[in-house]
Design an enzyme around this catalytic site. Structure first.
Site, PDB file in Angstrom:
ATOM      1  CD  GLU A  55      -0.624   0.895   3.795  1.00  0.00           C
ATOM      2  OE1 GLU A  55      -1.144   2.042   3.235  1.00  0.00           O
ATOM      3  OE2 GLU A  55      -0.256   0.555   4.613  1.00  0.00           O
TER       4      GLU A  55
ATOM      5  CE  LYS B 229      -2.928   2.421  11.121  1.00  0.00           C
ATOM      6  NZ  LYS B 229      -2.714   1.637   9.795  1.00  0.00           N
TER       7      LYS B 229
HETATM    8  N1  PSU Z   1       0.335   0.854   8.299  1.00  0.00           N
HETATM    9  C1  PSU Z   1       1.287   1.562   8.627  1.00  0.00           C
HETATM   10  N2  PSU Z   1       0.899   2.991   8.473  1.00  0.00           N
HETATM   11  C2  PSU Z   1      -0.320   3.364   7.839  1.00  0.00           C
HETATM   12  C3  PSU Z   1      -1.414   2.910   7.574  1.00  0.00           C
HETATM   13  C4  PSU Z   1      -1.265   1.409   7.783  1.00  0.00           C
HETATM   14  O1  PSU Z   1       2.234   0.929   9.312  1.00  0.00           O
HETATM   15  O2  PSU Z   1      -0.155   4.573   7.792  1.00  0.00           O
HETATM   16  C5  PSU Z   1      -2.721   3.178   6.946  1.00  0.00           C
HETATM   17  C6  PSU Z   1      -3.198   2.097   6.075  1.00  0.00           C
HETATM   18  O3  PSU Z   1      -3.160   2.401   4.691  1.00  0.00           O
HETATM   19  C7  PSU Z   1      -4.561   1.825   6.608  1.00  0.00           C
HETATM   20  C8  PSU Z   1      -4.879   3.296   7.167  1.00  0.00           C
HETATM   21  O4  PSU Z   1      -5.581   1.399   5.704  1.00  0.00           O
HETATM   22  O5  PSU Z   1      -3.605   3.736   7.810  1.00  0.00           O
HETATM   23  C9  PSU Z   1      -5.963   3.321   8.035  1.00  0.00           C
HETATM   24  O6  PSU Z   1      -6.660   4.373   8.037  1.00  0.00           O
HETATM   25  P1  PSU Z   1      -8.016   4.587   8.499  1.00  0.00           P
HETATM   26  O7  PSU Z   1      -7.939   3.934  10.187  1.00  0.00           O
HETATM   27  O8  PSU Z   1      -8.732   5.890   8.378  1.00  0.00           O
HETATM   28  O9  PSU Z   1      -9.113   3.399   7.577  1.00  0.00           O
END
Ligand code: PSU
Ligand code: MN
Length: 304
Positions: free
Chosen positions: A26, A160
């Site tokens: 990604e 996360k």
């Molecule tokens: N993993 C990481 N850093 C990031 C992300 C994932 O180490 O920044 C990103 C991914 O793209 C994931 C997003 O889909 O954060 C999630 O965002 P949200 O909580 O707005 O869906």
């Protein structure tokens, strides 16, 4: 399948044509997750690492009206030189293309792109999920929905640390997404090797993992699989240590009224400041660790 809106880097185009292994990655981690220049170094290291397993790296991003699967030099510099990069999730994809925007694809949009072009493996840092306070905000990442909807295997260090991990796991279960630990029977929490509770399934080797995947995809429930891979020991952080920073960052976001798609990037950058860069180091290390496992799986995988 109409692939008009896709761009393939020359090496990805060739690999797909010859049915050679490709690993999807990604780009929100590059555009919104890591600061400059760590993000640029990370992309370089990720590509080198994937190639060292004879697998072709395919970072997915939106560059001026196309979904790129693999970045050529031109696409890469466009991403780093373009001032305004947007964070593109699954719901945004078509609209972002219509406006010829530039941006990073999140886990959800990248899973969709990988599935659309026939790439079975995708590596990221940590997935999104249910935010803390979800009972009030209803903030649940599209990542969970995409995992349940497309048969792509996602390799992550769990979800996360800023999230409500328990609720995130409950939603994954509701959505019928299997979670498999790689060499662990505990759900890792991004910066920490454990902390997310016991897992129902774990694999001790790449072979065992591939056997899980083989049987899962043969039975065609339709969902993907979430592989959780703990961060390398050397870079992992204790849960209590991380928790103090997360709680502070979440409170600050609340105070400032930050919500929606800006929330995750805000929390990650606050934690970066609070840990004096240590969280970024760990983020890079765990993402590369996942990419390495993704490359090993891609190299060893035999399509059904
Ligand atoms: N993993 C990481 N850093 C990031 C992300 C994932 O180490 O920044 C990103 C991914 O793209 C994931 C997003 O889909 O954060 C999630 O965002 P949200 O909580 O707005 O869906
Ligand atoms: Mn969200």
């Amino acid at each position: 399948m109409n692939l008009d809106q896709f761009y393939f880097s020359p090496e990805v185009e060739e690999a797909l044509r010859l049915s050679r292994p490709v690993l999807a990655m990604e780009s929100t981690i590059i555009t919104h997750g890591l600061p400059y220049p760590e993000n640029r170094n990370f992309l370089q290291r990720a590509n080198d690492l994937v190639r060292s397993f004879d697998v072709v790296p395919a970072t997915v991003a939106v560059v001026g009206g196309s979904v790129c699967v693999g970045l050529g030099e031109e696409q890469e510099s466009a991403l780093f030189q373009n001032g305004e990069l947007i964070k593109i999730s699954l719901r945004d994809l078509g609209l972002a293309l219509s406006q010829k925007t530039f941006g990073g694809t999140t886990v959800s949009a990248t899973i969709y792109a990988a599935h659309s072009v026939g790439v079975p493996f995708f590596a990221t840092g940590g997935i999104g999920g249910a935010h803390r306070g979800v009972e009030y905000s209803f903030d649940v990442s599209q990542d969970l929905f995409a995992l349940s909807r497309y048969p792509v295997t996602t390799i992550s260090a769990g979800a996360k640390a800023v999230l409500d991990i328990g609720k995130t796991r409950e939603i994954l279960e509701t959505l019928s997404v299997p979670v498999v630990g790689f060499k662990t029977d505990e759900f890792p929490v991004f910066y920490s090797r454990s902390g997310g509770g016991k897992l129902s399934w774990s694999a001790d080797s790449v072979e065992q993992l591939l056997s899980f995947l083989d049987h899962h995809y043969k039975i065609k429930t339709g969902s993907g699989v979430l592989v959780v891979n703990p961060p390398p020991e050397k870079f992992s952080m204790a849960v209590d240590f991380v928790e103090s920073f997360v709680a502070k960052a979440v409170a600050l976001a609340d105070e400032r009224g930050i919500s929606g798609k800006g929330l995750t990037p805000f929390l990650l950058s606050e934690i970066d400041k609070e840990t004096g860069g240590k969280s970024v180091e760990t983020n890079v290390a765990l993402a590369l660790n996942n990419i390495q496992l993704g490359a090993r799986l891609s190299a060893a995988f035999k399509p059904l």
